[in-house]
Design a protein around this motif. Structure first.
Motif, PDB file in Angstrom:
ATOM      1  N   ALA A 287     -18.405 -45.634  49.580  1.00 57.74           N
ATOM      2  CA  ALA A 287     -17.487 -45.751  48.441  1.00 57.74           C
ATOM      3  C   ALA A 287     -16.982 -44.379  48.008  1.00 57.74           C
ATOM      4  O   ALA A 287     -15.782 -44.186  47.759  1.00 57.74           O
ATOM      5  N   LEU A 288     -17.893 -43.399  47.915  1.00 59.77           N
ATOM      6  CA  LEU A 288     -17.472 -42.057  47.524  1.00 59.77           C
ATOM      7  C   LEU A 288     -16.661 -41.380  48.626  1.00 59.77           C
ATOM      8  O   LEU A 288     -15.766 -40.586  48.350  1.00 59.77           O
ATOM      9  N   CYS A 289     -16.956 -41.713  49.873  1.00 59.28           N
ATOM     10  CA  CYS A 289     -16.168 -41.166  50.976  1.00 59.28           C
ATOM     11  C   CYS A 289     -14.720 -41.645  50.878  1.00 59.28           C
ATOM     12  O   CYS A 289     -13.772 -40.875  51.094  1.00 59.28           O
ATOM     13  N   GLU A 290     -14.554 -42.915  50.529  1.00 61.08           N
ATOM     14  CA  GLU A 290     -13.202 -43.445  50.338  1.00 61.08           C
ATOM     15  C   GLU A 290     -12.507 -42.735  49.171  1.00 61.08           C
ATOM     16  O   GLU A 290     -11.319 -42.414  49.231  1.00 61.08           O
ATOM     17  N   MET A 291     -13.266 -42.461  48.094  1.00 64.60           N
ATOM     18  CA  MET A 291     -12.696 -41.758  46.945  1.00 64.60           C
ATOM     19  C   MET A 291     -12.343 -40.311  47.307  1.00 64.60           C
ATOM     20  O   MET A 291     -11.357 -39.769  46.801  1.00 64.60           O
ATOM     21  N   PHE A 292     -13.149 -39.694  48.175  1.00 66.13           N
ATOM     22  CA  PHE A 292     -12.843 -38.343  48.657  1.00 66.13           C
ATOM     23  C   PHE A 292     -11.479 -38.333  49.344  1.00 66.13           C
ATOM     24  O   PHE A 292     -10.644 -37.456  49.091  1.00 66.13           O
ATOM     25  N   ASP A 293     -11.245 -39.324  50.208  1.00 60.13           N
ATOM     26  CA  ASP A 293      -9.957 -39.415  50.895  1.00 60.13           C
ATOM     27  C   ASP A 293      -8.818 -39.619  49.900  1.00 60.13           C
ATOM     28  O   ASP A 293      -7.772 -38.959  49.986  1.00 60.13           O
TER      29      ASP A 293
ATOM     30  N   ALA B 140     -10.843 -32.322  56.261  1.00 54.68           N
ATOM     31  CA  ALA B 140     -11.513 -33.105  57.298  1.00 54.68           C
ATOM     32  C   ALA B 140     -12.910 -32.576  57.582  1.00 54.68           C
ATOM     33  O   ALA B 140     -13.850 -33.348  57.830  1.00 54.68           O
ATOM     34  N   ALA B 141     -13.078 -31.259  57.528  1.00 51.57           N
ATOM     35  CA  ALA B 141     -14.386 -30.659  57.795  1.00 51.57           C
ATOM     36  C   ALA B 141     -15.369 -30.925  56.664  1.00 51.57           C
ATOM     37  O   ALA B 141     -16.592 -30.937  56.881  1.00 51.57           O
ATOM     38  N   LEU B 142     -14.876 -31.147  55.461  1.00 49.34           N
ATOM     39  CA  LEU B 142     -15.742 -31.430  54.305  1.00 49.34           C
ATOM     40  C   LEU B 142     -16.118 -32.908  54.210  1.00 49.34           C
ATOM     41  O   LEU B 142     -17.112 -33.264  53.570  1.00 49.34           O
ATOM     42  N   ARG B 143     -15.346 -33.768  54.829  1.00 45.54           N
ATOM     43  CA  ARG B 143     -15.515 -35.220  54.677  1.00 45.54           C
ATOM     44  C   ARG B 143     -16.900 -35.732  55.056  1.00 45.54           C
ATOM     45  O   ARG B 143     -17.429 -36.639  54.388  1.00 45.54           O
ATOM     46  N   PRO B 144     -17.556 -35.196  56.106  1.00 44.49           N
ATOM     47  CA  PRO B 144     -18.873 -35.735  56.475  1.00 44.49           C
ATOM     48  C   PRO B 144     -19.911 -35.688  55.371  1.00 44.49           C
ATOM     49  O   PRO B 144     -20.892 -36.449  55.401  1.00 44.49           O
ATOM     50  N   GLN B 145     -19.726 -34.814  54.374  1.00 42.04           N
ATOM     51  CA  GLN B 145     -20.671 -34.755  53.261  1.00 42.04           C
ATOM     52  C   GLN B 145     -20.817 -36.109  52.579  1.00 42.04           C
ATOM     53  O   GLN B 145     -21.884 -36.436  52.044  1.00 42.04           O
ATOM     54  N   TRP B 146     -19.758 -36.907  52.597  1.00 42.64           N
ATOM     55  CA  TRP B 146     -19.734 -38.153  51.839  1.00 42.64           C
ATOM     56  C   TRP B 146     -19.891 -39.398  52.706  1.00 42.64           C
ATOM     57  O   TRP B 146     -19.899 -40.505  52.186  1.00 42.64           O
ATOM     58  N   GLN B 147     -20.045 -39.237  54.007  1.00 43.11           N
ATOM     59  CA  GLN B 147     -20.032 -40.399  54.894  1.00 43.11           C
ATOM     60  C   GLN B 147     -21.237 -41.324  54.716  1.00 43.11           C
ATOM     61  O   GLN B 147     -21.159 -42.495  55.071  1.00 43.11           O
ATOM     62  N   SER B 148     -22.330 -40.812  54.175  1.00 39.56           N
ATOM     63  CA  SER B 148     -23.484 -41.679  53.910  1.00 39.56           C
ATOM     64  C   SER B 148     -23.283 -42.526  52.666  1.00 39.56           C
ATOM     65  O   SER B 148     -24.085 -43.413  52.377  1.00 39.56           O
ATOM     66  N   GLN B 149     -22.219 -42.242  51.910  1.00 38.21           N
ATOM     67  CA  GLN B 149     -21.871 -42.999  50.702  1.00 38.21           C
ATOM     68  C   GLN B 149     -20.438 -43.513  50.879  1.00 38.21           C
ATOM     69  O   GLN B 149     -19.497 -42.878  50.411  1.00 38.21           O
TER      70      GLN B 149
END
Length: 238
Positions: free
Chosen positions: A122-128, A111-120
């Motif tokens: 599609a990639l944020c969804e793939m991170f999850d 959860a703490a790493l997730r914000p890295q991808w929030q500007s993208q």
């Protein structure tokens, strides 16, 4: 990175690196998962530009060809996998991606790493999806990337022979995890690599290269990412 370490309940801390991207720090090893000079820029430089990009430029994995079979020694934060997805999407190339990991990240660290991808988004969804995926079960992370997460030490893994086109060797430094930097390990990877396969690592240590060559790999030095003078690329003869 590979987290094959003798600490069953290793504690990790999220830290911000010089390029603004996060990494993890393991106090028990006094070791970071990525360079503090910049986690994302290190991964792009070593694994994408020096490893994956030449294969994509040669048309590997594109329509009408076999997918690129990629092995990552340590899945870690998923950074290398997501940067790989970003690159293969742009090239419209297909990858079968296997990540070996023995220390899955706790949900609060993910959860703490997730914000890295929030500007993208599609990639944020793939991170999850990547971190929620079951182990030992293939999951379609994207139409261009099939992911298999394996929770097992590399030394005991049963790897297919002459199979992988690209290996991301991203273990902790040799002095932190000496058991992963041996001639036997690189001989195992050599046997699993397809003819012409490439192995890339941030490490430039002389003994590392000697162990690679003793296992059959052809090695070369390349300029390293920011903060590091050199890196290593190795190739299995075609």
């Amino acid at each position: 990175m590979s987290k094959e370490q003798p600490f069953e309940e290793a504690k990790v801390e999220v830290r911000t690196t010089a390029d603004g991207s996060p990494t993890l720090y393991v106090p028990a090893l006094n070791e970071h998962y990525h360079s503090h000079h910049g986690a994302a820029q290190e991964s792009r430089h070593v694994f994408i530009e020096a490893g994956l990009r030449p294969l994509l430029a040669a048309g590997k994995g594109q329509r009408g060809t076999d997918p690129i079979h990629l092995l990552e020694v340590g899945l870690g934060t998923g950074l290398n996998a997501l940067l790989t997805l970003e690159a293969v999407q742009a090239a419209e190339a297909h990858v079968v991606y296997e990540g070996y990991e023995t220390l899955p990240l706790p949900s609060e660290v993910v959860a703490a790493l997730r914000p890295q991808w929030q500007s993208q988004p599609a990639l944020c969804e793939m991170f999850d999806t990547l971190h929620e995926a079951s182990w030992e079960e293939p999951v379609v992370l994207h139409e261009y990337l099939l992911l298999l997460k394996v929770q097992q030490a590399l030394q005991t893994a049963d790897l297919s022979a002459n199979y992988y086109n690209l290996i991301y060797f991203d273990a902790f430094a040799p002095e932190k995890q000496p058991e992963l930097w041996t001639e036997d390990v690189f001989a195992k990877l050599y046997a699993a690599a397809a003819p012409g396969a490439v192995l890339v690592s941030y490490c430039a240590q002389g003994q590392f290269r000697r162990n690679l060559r003793a296992a059959g790999w052809l090695t070369e030095k390349l300029p390293g990412p920011p903060g590091k003078r050199e890196m290593t690329r190795a190739r299995k003869p075609a």
